[in-house]
Design an enzyme around this catalytic site. Structure first.
Site, PDB file in Angstrom:
ATOM      1  N   LYS A   1      -5.860  -5.726   7.994  1.00  0.00           N
ATOM      2  CA  LYS A   1      -4.435  -6.148   8.101  1.00  0.00           C
ATOM      3  C   LYS A   1      -4.177  -7.284   8.989  1.00  0.00           C
ATOM      4  O   LYS A   1      -5.037  -7.938   9.665  1.00  0.00           O
ATOM      5  CB  LYS A   1      -3.684  -4.963   9.154  1.00  0.00           C
ATOM      6  CG  LYS A   1      -2.344  -4.702   9.043  1.00  0.00           C
ATOM      7  CD  LYS A   1      -1.967  -4.138   7.815  1.00  0.00           C
ATOM      8  CE  LYS A   1      -0.795  -3.066   7.789  1.00  0.00           C
ATOM      9  NZ  LYS A   1      -0.806  -2.214   6.819  1.00  0.00           N
TER      10      LYS A   1
HETATM   11  N1  GLU Z   1       0.934  -2.408   3.743  1.00  0.00           N
HETATM   12  C1  GLU Z   1       0.557  -1.392   2.852  1.00  0.00           C
HETATM   13  C2  GLU Z   1      -0.151  -0.318   3.827  1.00  0.00           C
HETATM   14  O1  GLU Z   1      -0.018  -0.453   5.122  1.00  0.00           O
HETATM   15  C3  GLU Z   1       0.001  -1.939   1.379  1.00  0.00           C
HETATM   16  C4  GLU Z   1      -1.508  -2.415   1.851  1.00  0.00           C
HETATM   17  C5  GLU Z   1      -1.939  -2.826   0.595  1.00  0.00           C
HETATM   18  O2  GLU Z   1      -1.466  -2.582  -0.640  1.00  0.00           O
HETATM   19  O3  GLU Z   1      -3.181  -3.498   0.531  1.00  0.00           O
HETATM   20  O4  GLU Z   1      -0.673   0.552   3.152  1.00  0.00           O
END
Ligand code: GLU
Length: 420
Positions: free
Chosen positions: A106
């Site tokens: 992230k």
């Molecule tokens: N930000 C989204 C999550 O927290 C999607 C992450 C992604 O698609 O890689 O799951």
């Protein structure tokens, strides 16, 4: 006064609870308790009026044993290393639960995006991508949208990244980021995917509990991508949205708020405040609203030791990441409120990111029906795995979801061993 647990401490406690209950191998436990790489970047950007501002950006890569690092990038003033570490770790569990070959990562920039012009946001995004370019890659670490980021931002990331690699590699590298606009290689159905996953989970829960969604009432916190899509997709079921809260305030109408109209209103006015045909309520009243379902779809730490006693619902379906802390969880359990945990409930986003990634790798475009059918199949399978694990271990659903993820990760570590 007792110090509030940080977001990452909360993850650690959730992890320890599940690891203890399932008897996770102690060595594998040591590995999974740590993140692998933590990248912090301070970078300068020239603003529209010519002055320079410094920004802090992060990318944390938690684990990649199941596949490339994967996870969103958020733009928010509260972004820091602790939060990004927690969010990266949740991504590892999420991909493992829904059985897609990704690890967890992230990132984010500590910024209030609403204070900047579109061109400033573009420069900030491009400069951060440039600084991050050696740490991401289509088969290594793949960013996606998250809080306050969208397909336009993904298009800028794509364009900047492709500009930094040799021309011959460009066309086979568009899967460096997912959640792209469809014209730039995105997938149909990705935009609504997280909200769609939330609704598929709620449908399963309703089936399991002989609960009729037609006429059911629900409340939503956060009316961005996840919250507004969940609401719009619940509408055809005949469920009634009676209260919504976002950064601009909270609104209520017992007769129901129309999710489509509200989405249009929010696009135009930047938030739900002053939506016609609704009554303004305060935060506490919002949380205490009597309804069947509450969908937290904003940030972490909403359902806590202090707020969980206020909830007046049968089910909490977590669209956000980490909306409930450990104390909140305990109270919900004691009060018999069902919970579909974030790492299952909001996994639709990363799942359709995976479908986008596959389409890019194969130079294919799938029909929306195909994307939706695959998402439905995978998320209901994951839902059933978590439900059955909760029964087997006689535990809560969050702990069960962790056990599903940790069992898979443990197996892979045992098969592969540790080098050297
Ligand atoms: N930000 C989204 C999550 O927290 C999607 C992450 C992604 O698609 O890689 O799951």
């Amino acid at each position: 006064m007792v110090k509030k647990a940080s977001v990452y401490e909360n993850v650690t406690r959730q992890f320890n609870k599940a690891a203890d209950l399932m008897g996770l191998d102690t060595d594998i436990r040591k590995i999974l308790a740590k993140t692998t790489n933590e990248i912090s970047i301070n970078f300068p950007v020239e603003m529209d009026d010519g002055h320079i501002e410094m920004f802090a950006g992060y990318r944390v890569q938690h684990n990649s044993v199941l596949g490339p690092y994967k996870g969103g990038l958020r733009y928010h003033p509260k972004v820091d290393l602790d939060e990004v570490r927690a969010l990266a770790t949740w991504m590892t569990w999420k991909s493992a639960i829904v059985d897609i070959p990704y690890g967890g990562a992230k990132g984010g920039i500590q910024i209030d995006p609403f204070k900047y012009s579109i061109s400033e946001l573009e420069h900030i995004t491009r400069r951060f991508t440039f600084a991050l370019r050696q740490y991401i890659g289509p088969e290594y670490d793949i960013p996606a949208p998250d809080v306050n980021t969208n397909s336009q931002i993904m298009a800028w990331i794509l364009d900047t990244y492709l500009s930094t690699i040799p021309p011959k590699e460009r066309h086979c590298s568009i899967h460096v980021v997912t959640g792209k606009p469809v014209e730039s290689g995105g997938s149909l159905g990705r935009n609504k995917a997280t909200g769609q996953g939330v609704v598929f989970c709620i449908e399963e829960w309703a089936k399991d509990n002989n609960f009729d969604l037609n006429g059911a009432t629900y409340t939503v916190q956060g009316f961005g991508n996840v919250g507004s899509w969940a609401a719009r997709l619940l509408k055809p079921h005949g469920a009634k949205l009676i209260a919504v809260e976002d950064i601009t305030g909270a609104i209520h109408n017992t007769k129901g708020l129309d999710p489509d109209n509200l989405t249009e209103f929010v696009k135009e006015h930047g938030g739900v405040a002053n939506y016609p045909d609704s009554k303004k309520i305060d935060h506490k009243t919002f949380l205490s609203t009597e309804a069947d379902i509450f969908i937290p779809a904003a940030l972490e730490g909403v359902i806590t030791g202090e707020t969980a006693p206020l909830l007046n619902v049968k089910l909490v379906a977590e669209g956000a990441n980490g909306p409930t802390n450990i104390m909140g969880d305990e109270i919900l359990q004691k009060r018999g409120i069902h919970l579909i945990p974030d790492i299952l409930c909001n996994a639709g986003g990363v799942m359709v990111s995976y479908f986008e990634w596959l389409q890019n790798k194969r130079s294919e475009y799938w029909e929306l029906e195909e994307v939706d059918a695959k998402l439905h199949k995978k998320i209901t399978m994951a839902y059933k795995r978590v439900r059955d694990t909760a029964k087997k271990f006689n535990t809560d659903w969050r702990t069960a979801a962790y056990i599903v993820a940790l069992t898979r990760l443990e197996k892979v570590y045992k098969e592969r061993g540790i080098f050297p």
